[in-house]
Design an enzyme around this catalytic site. Structure first.
Site, PDB file in Angstrom:
ATOM      1  N   HIS A   1      31.194  36.266  31.500  1.00 19.67           N
ATOM      2  CA  HIS A   1      32.372  37.120  31.290  1.00 19.67           C
ATOM      3  C   HIS A   1      33.578  36.584  32.058  1.00 19.67           C
ATOM      4  CE1 HIS A   1      34.932  40.749  31.774  1.00 19.67           C
ATOM      5  NE2 HIS A   1      34.403  41.140  30.628  1.00 19.67           N
TER       6      HIS A   1
ATOM      7  N   ASP B   1      35.406  39.056  39.039  1.00 20.45           N
ATOM      8  CA  ASP B   1      34.599  39.199  37.828  1.00 20.45           C
ATOM      9  C   ASP B   1      33.172  38.743  38.088  1.00 20.45           C
ATOM     10  OD1 ASP B   1      33.913  39.046  34.870  1.00 20.45           O
ATOM     11  OD2 ASP B   1      36.048  39.446  34.711  1.00 20.45           O
TER      12      ASP B   1
ATOM     13  N   SER C   1      39.028  43.585  28.271  1.00 19.74           N
ATOM     14  CA  SER C   1      38.812  42.467  29.191  1.00 19.74           C
ATOM     15  C   SER C   1      39.543  41.222  28.730  1.00 19.74           C
ATOM     16  CB  SER C   1      37.322  42.135  29.300  1.00 19.74           C
ATOM     17  OG  SER C   1      36.667  42.961  30.199  1.00 19.74           O
TER      18      SER C   1
END
Length: 495
Positions: A211, A179, A397
Site C-alpha cells: 500500500h 503507511d 488513499s
C-alpha cells in the site's frame, strides 16, 4: 488502508482503516467482552464494548493524559499497571500519553483507576483484505474513444502536466509517507532519503503489503519503468518512509517526522489511512498528533476514508478542521467532466461529532496506477496490471498522494508557504463543477495549475512572523518519559 473496530461508545473504541481494504478482528485474534461496572469509571459506557485480544493475549489502549494531570499521579498509575502485569508499549509524549498492553482480566481495574481527564482509545492494529475493485482500466487503451490513457486522464484533470511544463516538479521537496512501508521500486530508486520502521525496526525500506509503495509512487514516482507514463504528481520530489502497523505507531511516526524534518528536509506528510472517529478532534489522539505536525510547519494531507456513500463517516485524523482532508473523484475514465462524480466509496461529511464540513477537496481516486511491490499483500489478480511493475487501485488513499504531490510542487514554487497557506490555496483554486454538496466534494476537484499561479504570488510575510512567534518548543510531556519516542538514527537509509 482499513481495519475494523470492535464495539464502541463514548470512549472511542476505534476502527482503524486502510483504504481499499476492510476486515474484522486481526488474524489470530479472539473476542472478549468487558463487564466493567461502569459508573465509577472515568469514561462512560465502556463496559458494553467488545474488545479484541491480540495474539499476545493483551488488549492495547492509547492513553492521553490531561495537561492538568499531576506527573506524580500519572507515574503512580503507570507503575501500578506495570505491577499488575500490563506493559507500556509505546511512549507518546506528542500527546502526553502512551500505549499500554493490558490483560483482559485487568481492563476493569485500569479503567477505574485512570487519572482524571485521561482520554482513552483502542489501539487497533491495521489489518488488510482485498482492494476494492471498481472497473477495468486497461493500460494504454483509449478511454471511450479518446487518445488518453488512464494516467494521462488523472494528470490532465488536475492540470499537473501544465505545472510540470512551468518547471515545478517537486524538486528539492520531501514527502513523508506514513503507511505500510515503501519497497525500493525502480520508480523510487534514489528517492527514498529516509526510513524508519515503527513496526519491526528494520533498517532498510520494505513493504510486504504494498500500500505504501503504491501511495509513494503516486506522490513522487519517477515513472522509470513506464518511460515516464506512470510517474507521480511530484516526480522530482523525494520520499521518507515511516512504516507503521497500528494507531499508536502512527502517532509515534508523526513525532519522528517532526523531530527529523529539518535533517531530512521533510515539508509534507501523507497519511492515506485513518481511524473511525468516535470523538471530537479536540480529544482524538491521532488528530491531536497531526495538529502538532501542522504547528511544526509541516503540510499534512490525509485520506477522508472509504465509507461512502453514507454520510458523517470522515475518518480521523481527517476530522481535524485544519488538516487537508481528501476525497476521491471518479472520472469514469474520460476527460469529459460531465460524467465525473464523487466516488461512491469516498467518505462523506460532516464529521461525526463536531459537524465540520469535510472533505476539503477531491482528487482522482478510481483505478489509479502506481508501483507494485513484489508479492504485495494488496495485489489481486482481478486488478488491472502493467506487467509486474504497476497495479491500478481505487480509494481515497490514491487521491491523497496526488494532493500531497501538488503541495510539494507549491512548496518548491514558494518555500515559505505554511500548511495554512497551502490549504487555503488549494481550496481557493479548486474547480467546483460537481453537483454535490460541500460535505461530499469539499471545494471541488483540485486544480494544480490554478494553485501554482496563486502560490507564486502568495504573500507569506505574515506567516514568517507568526512562525517565529509560535515556534514549538518540542518539550517532552512531563508525565511520560520521551526516551522511547523514536528509534535511533540507525533506522535510516540515506541515499
Amino acid at each position: 488502508m482499513r481495519a475494523d473496530c470492535i464495539g464502541g461508545s463514548s470512549i472511542n473504541v476505534n476502527r482503524a482503516y486502510t483504504d481499499s481494504v476492510s476486515n474484522s478482528a486481526p488474524k489470530g485474534g479472539t473476542e472478549v467482552k468487558s463487564d466493567s461496572g461502569a459508573a465509577s469509571t472515568p469514561v462512560d459506557a465502556f463496559q458494553s464494548s467488545d474488545l479484541t485480544v491480540g495474539d499476545d493475549g493483551n488488549v492495547r489502549f492509547i492513553l492521553s493524559f490531561s495537561k492538568d494531570a499531576k506527573a506524580s499521579d500519572t507515574t503512580a498509575f503507570l507503575k501500578a499497571q506495570e505491577k499488575s502485569g500490563s506493559t507500556i508499549s509505546n511512549n507518546l509524549p506528542l500527546i502526553n500519553g502512551c500505549s499500554v498492553d493490558v490483560k483482559p482480566e485487568n481492563v476493569d481495574n485500569m479503567l477505574k483507576n485512570l487519572p482524571v481527564g485521561t482520554q482513552i482509545a483502542i489501539d487497533r492494529p491495521l489489518a488488510f483484505d482485498n482492494p476494492t475493485i471498481m472497473k477495468s482500466a486497461e493500460p494504454g487503451a483509449a478511454a471511450n474513444g479518446q487518445s488518453k490513457v488512464p494516467a494521462d486522464i488523472a494528470d490532465a484533470l488536475i492540470g499537473i502536466d501544465e505545472v510540470w511544463d512551468m518547471g515545478y516538479t517537486g524538486k528539492g521537496q520531501t514527502i513523508a509517507i506514513i503507511d505500510s512501508g515503501i519497497y525500493p521500486h525502480p520508480d523510487l530508486e534514489g528517492k527514498i532519503t529516509g526510513w524508519v520502521d515503527m513496526q519491526e525496526g528494520t533498517l532498510k525500506p520494505i513493504d510486504t503489503y504494498g500500500h505504501g509503495t503504491h501511495v509513494a509512487g503516486i506522490a513522487a514516482g519517477s515513472g522509470a519503468k513506464s518511460a515516464g507514463v506512470h510517474k507521480g504528481v511530484a516526480p522530482d520530489a523525494n520520499v521518507v518512509g515511516v512504516r507503521i502497523s497500528n494507531v499508536s505507531e502512527a502517532i509515534k511516526g508523526i513525532q519522528w517526522v517532526i523531530e527529523n524534518k529539518d535533517r531530512l528536509g521533510i515539508g509534507v506528510i501523507n497519511m492515506s489511512l485513518g481511524d473511525f472517529a468516535m470523538r471530537s478532534y479536540k480529544d482524538d489522539p491521532w488528530a491531536q498528533a497531526a495538529e502538532k505536525a501542522m504547528e511544526a510547519g509541516l503540510v499534512v494531507c490525509v485520506a477522508a476514508g472509504n465509507d461512502g456513500p453514507s454520510e458523517r463517516n470522515i475518518s480521523t485524523p481527517g476530522i481535524h478542521p485544519d488538516i487537508i482532508t481528501v476525497g476521491a473523484l471518479d472520472d469514469n475514465g474520460t476527460l469529459d467532466r460531465s460524467d465525473d462524480k464523487v466516488a461512491d466509496f469516498s467518505s462523506r461529511g460532516p464529521t461525526n461529532i463536531d459537524g465540520i464540513n469535510k472533505p476539503d477537496l477531491v482528487a482522482p481516486g478510481v483505478d489509479i496506477y502506481g508501483p507494485l511491490a513484489p508479492e504485495a499483500g494488496i495485489d489481486n489478480e482481478s486488478l488491472p496490471h502493467i506487467g509486474k511493475d504497476y497495479v491500478a487501485i481505487s480509494g481515497t488513499s490514491m487521491a491523497t498522494p496526488m494532493v500531497a504531490g501538488v503541495a510539494a510542487c507549491l512548496k518548491q514554487a514558494n518555500p515559505n508557504l505554511t500548511h495554512k497557506d497551502v490549504k487555503e490555496i488549494l481550496v481557493k483554486s479548486c474547480d467546483n463543477y460537481l453537483d454535490e454538496p460541500k460535505y461530499v466534494q469539499g471545494a471541488g476537484l483540485i486544480n494544480a495549475k490554478k494553485a501554482l499561479e496563486l502560490a507564486l504570488t502568495w504573500d507569506t510575510s505574515h506567516d514568517i512572523e507568526a512562525l517565529a512567534k509560535n515556534a514549538p518548543k518540542n518539550e517532552a510531556a512531563s508525565s511520560v518519559e520521551a526516551k522511547d519516542a523514536a528509534p535511533s538514527d540507525e533506522g535510516f537509509l540515506m541515499a
